[in-house]
Structure formats: C-alpha cells, structure tokens
Design a protein around this motif. Structure first.
Motif, PDB file in Angstrom:
ATOM      1  N   ARG A   1      32.037  55.148  36.445  1.00 32.78           N
ATOM      2  CA  ARG A   1      31.046  55.818  35.764  1.00 32.78           C
ATOM      3  C   ARG A   1      30.997  56.214  34.379  1.00 32.78           C
ATOM      4  O   ARG A   1      30.411  56.914  33.814  1.00 32.78           O
ATOM      5  CB  ARG A   1      31.590  57.450  36.554  1.00 32.78           C
ATOM      6  N   ASP A   2      31.501  54.906  33.713  1.00 35.05           N
ATOM      7  CA  ASP A   2      31.544  55.113  32.149  1.00 35.05           C
ATOM      8  C   ASP A   2      30.102  55.492  31.624  1.00 35.05           C
ATOM      9  O   ASP A   2      30.031  55.897  30.675  1.00 35.05           O
ATOM     10  CB  ASP A   2      31.838  53.699  31.844  1.00 35.05           C
ATOM     11  N   PRO A   3      29.139  54.763  32.186  1.00 38.10           N
ATOM     12  CA  PRO A   3      27.726  54.816  31.571  1.00 38.10           C
ATOM     13  C   PRO A   3      27.292  56.429  31.571  1.00 38.10           C
ATOM     14  O   PRO A   3      26.480  56.624  30.549  1.00 38.10           O
ATOM     15  CB  PRO A   3      26.740  54.159  32.285  1.00 38.10           C
ATOM     16  N   GLU A   4      27.998  57.167  32.247  1.00 44.06           N
ATOM     17  CA  GLU A   4      27.469  58.577  32.315  1.00 44.06           C
ATOM     18  C   GLU A   4      27.655  59.253  30.861  1.00 44.06           C
ATOM     19  O   GLU A   4      26.868  60.226  30.409  1.00 44.06           O
ATOM     20  CB  GLU A   4      28.126  59.370  33.240  1.00 44.06           C
TER      21      GLU A   4
ATOM     22  N   ALA B   1      38.438  58.272  38.349  1.00 41.72           N
ATOM     23  CA  ALA B   1      39.150  58.144  39.588  1.00 41.72           C
ATOM     24  C   ALA B   1      39.849  56.998  39.977  1.00 41.72           C
ATOM     25  O   ALA B   1      40.913  56.594  40.324  1.00 41.72           O
ATOM     26  CB  ALA B   1      38.482  58.973  40.723  1.00 41.72           C
ATOM     27  N   ALA B   2      38.969  56.022  39.545  1.00 40.78           N
ATOM     28  CA  ALA B   2      39.477  54.477  39.954  1.00 40.78           C
ATOM     29  C   ALA B   2      40.563  54.157  39.330  1.00 40.78           C
ATOM     30  O   ALA B   2      40.731  54.522  37.984  1.00 40.78           O
ATOM     31  CB  ALA B   2      38.431  53.722  40.080  1.00 40.78           C
ATOM     32  N   GLN B   3      41.565  53.514  39.802  1.00 40.72           N
ATOM     33  CA  GLN B   3      42.617  52.828  39.128  1.00 40.72           C
ATOM     34  C   GLN B   3      42.475  51.566  38.934  1.00 40.72           C
ATOM     35  O   GLN B   3      41.822  50.696  39.668  1.00 40.72           O
ATOM     36  CB  GLN B   3      44.186  53.097  39.945  1.00 40.72           C
ATOM     37  N   GLY B   4      42.963  51.110  37.464  1.00 35.73           N
ATOM     38  CA  GLY B   4      42.579  49.644  36.968  1.00 35.73           C
ATOM     39  C   GLY B   4      41.367  49.526  36.189  1.00 35.73           C
ATOM     40  O   GLY B   4      40.460  50.240  36.402  1.00 35.73           O
TER      41      GLY B   4
ATOM     42  N   TYR C   1      37.110  35.463  43.311  1.00 31.77           N
ATOM     43  CA  TYR C   1      37.192  36.183  42.021  1.00 31.77           C
ATOM     44  C   TYR C   1      37.953  37.289  42.049  1.00 31.77           C
ATOM     45  O   TYR C   1      38.694  37.551  41.076  1.00 31.77           O
ATOM     46  CB  TYR C   1      35.911  36.255  41.299  1.00 31.77           C
ATOM     47  N   ARG C   2      37.667  38.296  42.919  1.00 35.99           N
ATOM     48  CA  ARG C   2      38.169  39.580  43.115  1.00 35.99           C
ATOM     49  C   ARG C   2      39.805  39.431  43.233  1.00 35.99           C
ATOM     50  O   ARG C   2      40.561  40.498  42.827  1.00 35.99           O
ATOM     51  CB  ARG C   2      37.602  40.188  44.281  1.00 35.99           C
ATOM     52  N   ARG C   3      40.396  38.390  43.632  1.00 33.60           N
ATOM     53  CA  ARG C   3      41.836  38.230  43.565  1.00 33.60           C
ATOM     54  C   ARG C   3      42.293  38.501  42.227  1.00 33.60           C
ATOM     55  O   ARG C   3      43.433  39.206  42.023  1.00 33.60           O
ATOM     56  CB  ARG C   3      42.317  36.884  43.799  1.00 33.60           C
ATOM     57  N   ASN C   4      41.696  38.263  41.022  1.00 29.67           N
ATOM     58  CA  ASN C   4      42.090  38.437  39.704  1.00 29.67           C
ATOM     59  C   ASN C   4      41.643  39.800  39.184  1.00 29.67           C
ATOM     60  O   ASN C   4      41.828  39.971  37.986  1.00 29.67           O
ATOM     61  CB  ASN C   4      41.508  37.203  38.978  1.00 29.67           C
ATOM     62  N   SER C   5      40.814  40.659  39.886  1.00 28.63           N
ATOM     63  CA  SER C   5      40.304  41.947  39.113  1.00 28.63           C
ATOM     64  C   SER C   5      41.670  42.718  39.309  1.00 28.63           C
ATOM     65  O   SER C   5      42.034  43.151  40.576  1.00 28.63           O
ATOM     66  CB  SER C   5      39.049  42.237  40.174  1.00 28.63           C
ATOM     67  N   PRO C   6      41.526  43.613  38.337  1.00 23.62           N
ATOM     68  CA  PRO C   6      42.825  44.783  38.223  1.00 23.62           C
ATOM     69  C   PRO C   6      42.802  45.710  39.550  1.00 23.62           C
ATOM     70  O   PRO C   6      43.660  46.350  40.031  1.00 23.62           O
ATOM     71  CB  PRO C   6      42.523  45.180  36.960  1.00 23.62           C
ATOM     72  N   ARG C   7      41.530  46.137  39.862  1.00 20.50           N
ATOM     73  CA  ARG C   7      41.310  46.976  40.494  1.00 20.50           C
ATOM     74  C   ARG C   7      41.516  46.728  42.066  1.00 20.50           C
ATOM     75  O   ARG C   7      41.603  47.450  43.004  1.00 20.50           O
ATOM     76  CB  ARG C   7      39.779  47.549  40.607  1.00 20.50           C
ATOM     77  N   PHE C   8      41.751  45.291  42.424  1.00 23.31           N
ATOM     78  CA  PHE C   8      42.062  44.845  43.767  1.00 23.31           C
ATOM     79  C   PHE C   8      43.683  44.564  43.873  1.00 23.31           C
ATOM     80  O   PHE C   8      43.842  43.612  44.707  1.00 23.31           O
ATOM     81  CB  PHE C   8      41.101  43.459  43.866  1.00 23.31           C
ATOM     82  N   GLN C   9      44.393  44.783  42.784  1.00 29.96           N
ATOM     83  CA  GLN C   9      45.792  44.410  42.865  1.00 29.96           C
ATOM     84  C   GLN C   9      46.860  45.689  43.022  1.00 29.96           C
ATOM     85  O   GLN C   9      46.449  46.789  42.344  1.00 29.96           O
ATOM     86  CB  GLN C   9      45.798  43.689  41.369  1.00 29.96           C
ATOM     87  N   GLY C  10      47.772  45.415  43.449  1.00 30.11           N
ATOM     88  CA  GLY C  10      49.096  46.253  43.459  1.00 30.11           C
ATOM     89  C   GLY C  10      48.779  47.559  43.777  1.00 30.11           C
ATOM     90  O   GLY C  10      48.031  47.927  44.684  1.00 30.11           O
ATOM     91  N   GLU C  11      49.186  48.426  43.120  1.00 31.85           N
ATOM     92  CA  GLU C  11      49.217  49.963  43.165  1.00 31.85           C
ATOM     93  C   GLU C  11      47.805  50.718  42.914  1.00 31.85           C
ATOM     94  O   GLU C  11      47.428  51.360  43.520  1.00 31.85           O
ATOM     95  CB  GLU C  11      50.068  50.625  42.278  1.00 31.85           C
ATOM     96  N   ALA C  12      46.828  49.712  42.215  1.00 28.19           N
ATOM     97  CA  ALA C  12      45.600  50.097  42.035  1.00 28.19           C
ATOM     98  C   ALA C  12      44.755  49.994  43.395  1.00 28.19           C
ATOM     99  O   ALA C  12      43.965  50.855  43.447  1.00 28.19           O
ATOM    100  CB  ALA C  12      45.183  49.342  40.753  1.00 28.19           C
TER     101      ALA C  12
END
Length: 327
Positions: free
Chosen positions: A181-184, A311-314, A224-235
C-alpha cells in the motif's frame, strides 16, 4: 464489461486489464497454448487492455500478445514498456536515453506487428538520464504516430510531475495491493492531482493473496517467487496469517479470496485499472468475478483493520531490485 478512464486524455479501457508477463517469464508452469487461450478468453469476456513489456521473455511476450491481437477482428489496447535491459548473462540495467527509446519502440512495433502502441511506459526510471530527455523522446513517438499515450512505471512523485510537464502522462503503473500500500502515501495523491490514471500491477500479491500458497514448498523450484522476501521464512508465515484472515471475510461475502482482494483495489478509486496477471483461463474467470463483488463501507473498514498499511512482512523485491523502484 465495465469501463474506466485512464488519465484525462481520452484513454478509456476495461475496468480490469490482463497482465501477460507470466506467460513468458518469471513464473513456472508456462504453456503457450493455454496462454493464448487465456488471452482469447479475456478478449471474449470484454477485457480490452493487455499489458506486456519488451523484457518479458526477451521479447517473446510481445510476440505472443501481438500474434493473438492480430488474429482478432476487434478493438484491443496493447500496453508495453521499455527501459529494462537484459544482458546475455542475465544481468539487468536501465536505459532511458533518447536514442534507445526510439530503437526500443521500433523493436516493440516489429515484435507485436502493430502499427501503433496504445500505451507506452518507461518500465524503470533511468537515474543517469533526466526524465525530461526520456519523456521528450517518448513524446516524439506520439507525434510520429507510433504511440498513442504515455506512461511511467515505478516513478516517484517528483519524477511524475517533471515528466507530466513535458508531455501529458496518461498512466502510472506501480505495485499496489492489500499487502503493498506504499502508493497511498504520495504516488496516488500525485496522480490524482495531475489527472493521471493508476494501473496497479501484482494486485494479488504475485498470487499470495489468492491463498494458493500454504507453504514455501508450494512454489516451484524454478519460480521467481522463490527469491522474493515475502515468500520466505518467517515472512511467509506472517503473511499467510493475513491471507487466512482475508479468506474468512471472503467466505462471508460468498466470493473467493482473489475476488475480494481485487474488489478492494477496484474500490480505491475510479481512476484505478488493475492488471492481474494469469496464464490460466480458470484464474482469469475467477479474477473477472471481482467486478461483481460490491464492498460496503463496513467491509472496507474490516479489511483495513485486518490488513493495515505495512502489515505485510518482507520487502516486495530483493534488496538489489528495490533500488530501481519509486525513483
């Protein structure tokens, strides 16, 4: 199909567009026959805006989109982009030099087989070239009849204002969804003040907001999503909890999670035309169902409480890529 106006220069399009990137690049499970069928289904359902770029599949996506469009006897709007370069070793750069703008446009016209590009975006802003020079070259393409309308992707508010002063900008494309939601804060107020349309890409959080991913192992190894921070670990675990809360509300509304997420984006303003990407007819039909989901003020308040800004992590991209957005 419901329509919306992008910008104030007369560009009217379907309320939902179709992002075609995944048909040729980045996401696993590509099937050209199904991709073609998906584009054709979209056009049959009244979608008029197809979004591609010269770097998707090193031009293959433009060729695919152009092949389908040329086979149809109907009005279709093709949006494509220039500016991200790819080296033989996979390295990427950004190029906004005027001579490159002209070369890139001619190459895109050749690949798509179109006589004119409906909406031409600068894919990423080149920090080494004044935006006035890049947009000046883009404006020449309009004068030459090669391009109808101009756009920017991932541009900062100051850049948008400077570009718009050179030539009217019809649309700004930026990632925007329930979890981005950064653009807001600045971008949306800027485009609204200038009469520019807004095109959210990844309005379903690269598929995460559909609920299709329950563990990181659900993501194919070559995706590609394997390398996306929001798709990894605790995030991943934290973001899944957000999705589960949205799923519960969607069940109450009698719609899918994807439909609720898209309906939320559509409800943020009439100048907004999301371009959810898919390469499957099943997902396309589900996405289009969002146009029939009516969200009340209470629904929007509940969604805001479940997924507030931040709210989203990563990060939304790896660190090396984040430097090229919003500049």
């Amino acid at each position: 199909m419901k329509t919306r106006a992008l910008g104030s220069q007369g560009f009217e399009t379907s309320a939902l567009g179709l992002g075609c990137m995944g048909m040729s690049d980045f996401y696993a499970g590509r099937d050209e026959a199904e991709s073609i069928a998906t584009i054709e289904r979209a056009l049959d359902r009244g979608v008029t805006l197809l979004d591609t770029a010269d770097m998707y599949g090193d031009g293959a996506n433009e060729e695919l989109v152009g092949r389908v469009v040329r086979s149809r006897d109907q009005w279709v709007q093709v949006a494509t982009k220039f500016g991200i370069t790819r080296g033989p070793d996979g390295s990427r750069g950004v190029n906004g030099r005027p001579d490159y703008v002209r070369q890139a446009c001619d190459a895109s016209l050749k690949r798509t087989g179109l006589e004119v590009i409906d909406l031409y975006y600068q894919h990423r802003v080149d920090p080494d070239v004044p935006i006035e020079e890049t947009v000046g070259a883009m404006a020449e393409l309009v004068t030459a009849g090669k391009v109808r309308f101009l756009g920017l992707s991932e541009a900062a508010p100051a850049t948008i204002r400077r570009a718009h002063a050179v030539h009217p900008i019809t649309a700004v494309q930026t990632e925007y969804s329930l979890w981005t939601r950064d653009p807001e804060a600045e971008v949306l107020p800027t485009v609204r003040a200038l009469g520019i349309g807004f095109v959210p890409y990844s309005p379903l959080g690269r598929g995460f907001l559909t609920g299709q991913f329950r563990t990181p192992d659900d993501i194919p190894a070559d995706d590609y999503r394997r390398n996306s921070p929001r798709f990894q670990g605790e995030a991943f675990a934290a973001n899944l909890r957000l999705v589960e809360a949205v799923e519960a509300l969607a069940a109450e509304k009698g719609c899918t999670t994807a439909q609720l997420a898209l309906a939320w984006v559509l409800a943020q303003g009439d100048e907004i035309v999301p371009i959810p990407g898919t390469k499957r007819r099943t997902y396309l039909d589900d996405n289009l169902g969002a146009l029939d989901v009516a969200l009340t003020a209470d629904d929007l308040a509940r969604i805001a409480a479940i997924v507030p800004p931040g709210a989203a992590q990563g990060e939304r991209y790896p660190a090396a890529t984040m430097g090229s957005v919003n500049r």
